[in-house]
Design an enzyme around this catalytic site. Structure first.
Site, short mmCIF file in Angstrom:
data_model
loop_
_atom_site.label_atom_id
_atom_site.label_comp_id
_atom_site.label_asym_id
_atom_site.label_seq_id
_atom_site.Cartn_x
_atom_site.Cartn_y
_atom_site.Cartn_z
N GLU A 68 0.98 -1.21 -0.03
CA GLU A 68 0.07 -0.17 0.10
C GLU A 68 0.82 1.37 -0.15
OE1 GLU A 68 -3.31 0.14 -0.63
OE2 GLU A 68 -2.71 -2.02 -1.02
N HIS A 71 2.16 1.98 -3.33
CA HIS A 71 0.70 2.82 -4.19
C HIS A 71 0.89 4.29 -3.89
CE1 HIS A 71 -1.13 -0.37 -5.95
NE2 HIS A 71 -1.46 -0.87 -4.86
#
Ligand SMILES: [Zn+2]
Length: 380
Positions: A68, A71
């Site tokens: 994550e 990202h």
């Protein structure tokens, strides 16, 4: 996403955890410590299995977090602020403050997640081989090998071209590139997501019927989740098409009724539901009239009656950093994508300079504007 709690902050971004991560954490610990490790290497003290099982579960959640954060970093590098991150059992969701501006950016932001998981998988696999060569204890090699496998699985699963998975965003980027139509590309990625979701559901139930065990139930559950998420994304895409070119200030309710943070629940309820208290959500302000949170009737209602005289709104409100906020000149489409999956379904509109409260956007405001826009467009 509903059912989450805050883990902490990374680089100023709130990291929330969905309850399914707790389930998977326990599941990983128990299956490794209580099963696999004992079966393969039965001669170690019990504590060894449990410590290893716990460690693997922690590293596993950290691996999802790394995916994550990758990202988020790439999004930021491309000028997109990240609203928050939520980890769930199959990866995570990084909510972006605005739409990706181009297919190229979408491709990079979506692609780096599975890439990170794949790199982690390879690194863990290499470590497992290396530990094996060094004749490290068997359970340790097994644990590291398991981490390698699970990270590669995460990379593969998230690459499946179905929304809301990263692969769905890659598919969207490609369709967007070729058609030049961001809305239609989302609709296509969402349709792929629903199709894949139904495939998992069908496979899950079929395997329950054929094998007579409930292992397939997991598959069906994941499928169900994907269908729901993909349907929501498709709907979002349609909303975005309708709201193209509209600013937040055009649909917000200006000068909302606010309540001071020091007001008790009892005082608050005394005024409702009449006059100016006919709304169901209120921005909460401090002594300087700056917004500090949002309180809803549902939140107030959770306070037991005997405690209502002594509980302040500050104690029951959703704090401002958990509430979706927007500036008046922001496109409604950006705000909608931020609102999707937020805990409270209202947006506080703040002045860009002073951060003073200037308006609120509720679901009613959105659906009213939606009705106006579709009705007036159809008549043209
Ligand atoms: Zn991802």
């Amino acid at each position: 996403m509903k059912g989450t709690f805050t883990l902490g902050r990374i680089a100023g971004v709130r990291v929330a955890v969905h309850w399914s991560v707790v389930v998977i954490f326990l599941l990983v610990t128990v299956t490794l410590a209580g099963g696999r490790l004992v079966r393969l290497y039965p001669d170690y003290p019990t504590a060894v299995y449990w410590v290893l099982g716990l460690l693997v579960a922690v590293v596993f959640v950290a691996s999802i977090l790394a995916h994550e954060v990758a990202h988020a970093i790439v999004a930021r590098r491309n000028g997109i602020e990240v609203e928050d991150m939520t980890l769930w059992m199959l990866g995570g969701v990084a909510r972006l403050r605005s739409e990706t501006p181009s297919p190229g950016v979408e491709l990079r932001v979506a692609g780096v997640g599975p890439l990170t998981s794949a790199v982690l998988g390879v690194l863990f696999a290499a470590s497992a081989v290396w530990l094996d060569v060094l004749a490290a204890p068997g359970p340790l090699v097994e644990a590291v090998a398991w981490l390698a496998a699970i990270n590669i699985l995460l990379a593969l699963f998230n690459s499946i071209p179905a929304a809301p998975l990263d692969g769905g965003r890659l598919l969207r980027a490609v369709v967007w590139k070729f058609t030049g139509d961001p809305v239609r590309s989302t609709v296509i990625a969402a349709a792929a997501g629903r199709g894949f979701g139904w495939l998992l559901v069908a496979y899950g139930f079929l395997s329950i019927l054929v094998t007579g065990t409930f292992a397939g139930l997991w598959m069906a559950l994941i499928g169900g989740f994907l269908i729901a998420a993909a349907t929501a994304e498709g709907r979002q895409a349609q909303l975005r098409g309708v709201f193209a070119g509209i600013r937040t200030r055009d649909i917000m309710t200006p000068h909302p009724v606010t309540v001071p943070a020091t007001t008790t629940v009892e005082q608050f309820l005394a005024g409702a539901p009449f006059g100016q208290y006919r709304h169901t959500a209120f921005p909460v302000v401090d002594a300087e009239e700056s917004p500090v949170g949002l309180v809803t009737v549902a939140r107030v209602d959770r306070v037991p009656v005997p405690q209502r005289g002594s509980t302040s709104l500050a104690a029951v409100m959703a704090p401002i950093d958990e509430v979706t906020t927007a500036f008046p000149d922001e496109p409604v489409t950006d705000v909608l994508s931020r609102l999707a999956g937020a805990g409270e379904s209202r947006v506080l509109v703040l002045d860009r300079e002073s951060h003073a409260l200037v308006g609120i956007v509720s679901q009613t405001d959105i659906s009213r504007a939606f009705t106006w826009l579709t009705a007036t467009r159809d008549r043209r």
